[in-house]
Design an enzyme around this catalytic site. Structure first.
Site, PDB file in Angstrom:
ATOM      1  CG  ASP A 121      -2.063   1.032   1.184  1.00  0.00           C
ATOM      2  OD1 ASP A 121      -2.228   1.587   0.233  1.00  0.00           O
ATOM      3  OD2 ASP A 121      -2.671   1.307   2.376  1.00  0.00           O
ATOM      4  CD  GLU A 157      -8.691   6.480  -4.595  1.00  0.00           C
ATOM      5  OE1 GLU A 157      -9.382   6.970  -3.659  1.00  0.00           O
ATOM      6  OE2 GLU A 157      -7.533   5.610  -4.137  1.00  0.00           O
ATOM      7  CE  LYS A 183      -7.521   2.140  -3.884  1.00  0.00           C
ATOM      8  NZ  LYS A 183      -6.477   2.499  -2.907  1.00  0.00           N
ATOM      9  CB  THR A 207     -10.884   1.958  -2.161  1.00  0.00           C
ATOM     10  OG1 THR A 207      -9.994   2.431  -0.841  1.00  0.00           O
ATOM     11  CG2 THR A 207     -11.599   3.287  -2.747  1.00  0.00           C
ATOM     12  CG  PHE A 216     -10.054   1.471   4.345  1.00  0.00           C
ATOM     13  CD1 PHE A 216      -9.992   0.652   3.326  1.00  0.00           C
ATOM     14  CD2 PHE A 216      -9.949   2.913   4.043  1.00  0.00           C
ATOM     15  CE1 PHE A 216      -9.497   1.168   2.005  1.00  0.00           C
ATOM     16  CE2 PHE A 216      -9.444   3.357   3.130  1.00  0.00           C
ATOM     17  CZ  PHE A 216      -9.085   2.685   2.081  1.00  0.00           C
TER      18      PHE A 216
END
Length: 318
Positions: free
Chosen positions: A18, A96, A132, A156, A178
């Site tokens: 990440d 993203e 994403k 996400t 998350f």
């Protein structure tokens, strides 16, 4: 000699980095890599990556001026970093869609297709990329269309089972619940103290994992946003885990046995099956203060960093 906990984890879970730090990815050798505006902004300010930034700025100066050019340069920078990452990792790179498009299905579709086209121009096929998208209702509908077109998505900012169910309904390739941010909310609300076993983020991912495996859902579960290695160890066996360089280093330096905690053959008790249309989804999210607040907060945070990146680019463009 006992293998490190990172080596043990890799035998039961696909490890993803990440980070936007290319050197960290090269050193840690993950299978996949994820990025976001926050990570890209940090990377863009790092002297080691100046040539990548300079290339995007030089391209932008030839393209003209104005907000559209600034946004185009930011997009180019994201694809440039992504391209470099595809040269290092054998698997997928997540790129993203702008967080300020989180409530616009059509704009999300347009941006996602443009990202895939930009990678294609560099010789990188869509099978190497994950798009994403924030797990809003609008983002989930965009993912449904993209998946039907053969463009795989990473949903996400996912904090609750209704989002995971809607992502499965959209046939999303992957979700990123998350973990750490769920814990943050509960601690701030006065909960705890928590162990790795009672950590609300860990409990949430285990519940989603059990739901997917029990009901035969193919969407990949990738735990994300970890606060400590205890959370990671408590999810050993999850399909994938995306982990920052600091925690990857901690796991690489740790020894001792790492037990498998999640197993598709014995996923544990699953929540009752949900059927969600838009009204049911929105009501379920409204009922979950944590999920609603963390989703909104996450979008605001990514937008803030996206604006910072745009400001940096605008300044460099002159």
């Amino acid at each position: 000699m006992t293998a490190s906990k990172l080596e043990q984890l890799r035998k039961m879970t696909t490890v993803v980095a990440d980070t936007g730090d290319i050197e960290a990815v090269r050193r840690l050798k993950p299978v996949d890599c994820t990025t976001n505006p926050t990570l890209l902004f940090k990377a863009a300010e790092t002297p080691a990556y100046a040539p990548l930034v300079e290339e995007a700025i030089a391209w932008g100066k030839k393209a003209g001026s104005g907000d559209k050019v600034v946004q185009a340069v930011c997009d180019r920078l994201a694809v440039t970093f992504g391209t470099e990452l595809t040269k290092i990792v054998p698997g997928r790179v997540s790129t993203e869609v702008d967080a300020d498009l989180s409530f616009d299905t059509q704009a999300t579709l347009d941006k996602a297709r443009a990202i895939i086209a930009a990678y294609k121009e560099r010789g990188i096929e869509k099978e190497r990329i994950l798009i994403k998208i924030a797990s809003t209702w609008e983002g989930l509908q965009a993912a449904k269309v993209l998946q039907a077109e053969g463009i795989d998505c990473n949903l996400t900012l996912l904090f609750a089972l209704p989002q995971a169910v809607a992502a499965a309904d959209a046939k999303a390739f992957l979700i990123s619940p998350f973990v750490g941010r769920i814990l943050d909310w509960h601690v701030k609300a006065g909960g705890g103290p928590y162990t790795a076993e009672t950590d609300p983020g860990v409990v949430s991912v285990r519940s989603i994992y059990a739901y997917y495996k029990t009901y035969g859902i193919d969407t990949v579960v990738m735990g994300a946003s970890f606060r400590n290695t205890g959370e990671i160890e408590a999810l050993a066996g999850c399909d994938r885990l995306t982990i920052g360089p600091g925690l990857l280093d901690e796991l690489a330096g740790a020894t001792g046995d790492l037990a498998r905690r999640l197993d598709a053959k014995a996923p544990g008790e699953a929540p009752a099956k949900l059927v969600l249309d838009e009204k049911a989804f929105r009501f379920a999210m409204n009922e979950d203060a944590m999920a609603t607040e963390k989703l909104a907060e996450g979008i605001r945070g990514f937008v803030k960093d996206l604006r910072s990146l745009r400001k940096l680019v605008a300044t460099r463009l002159g």
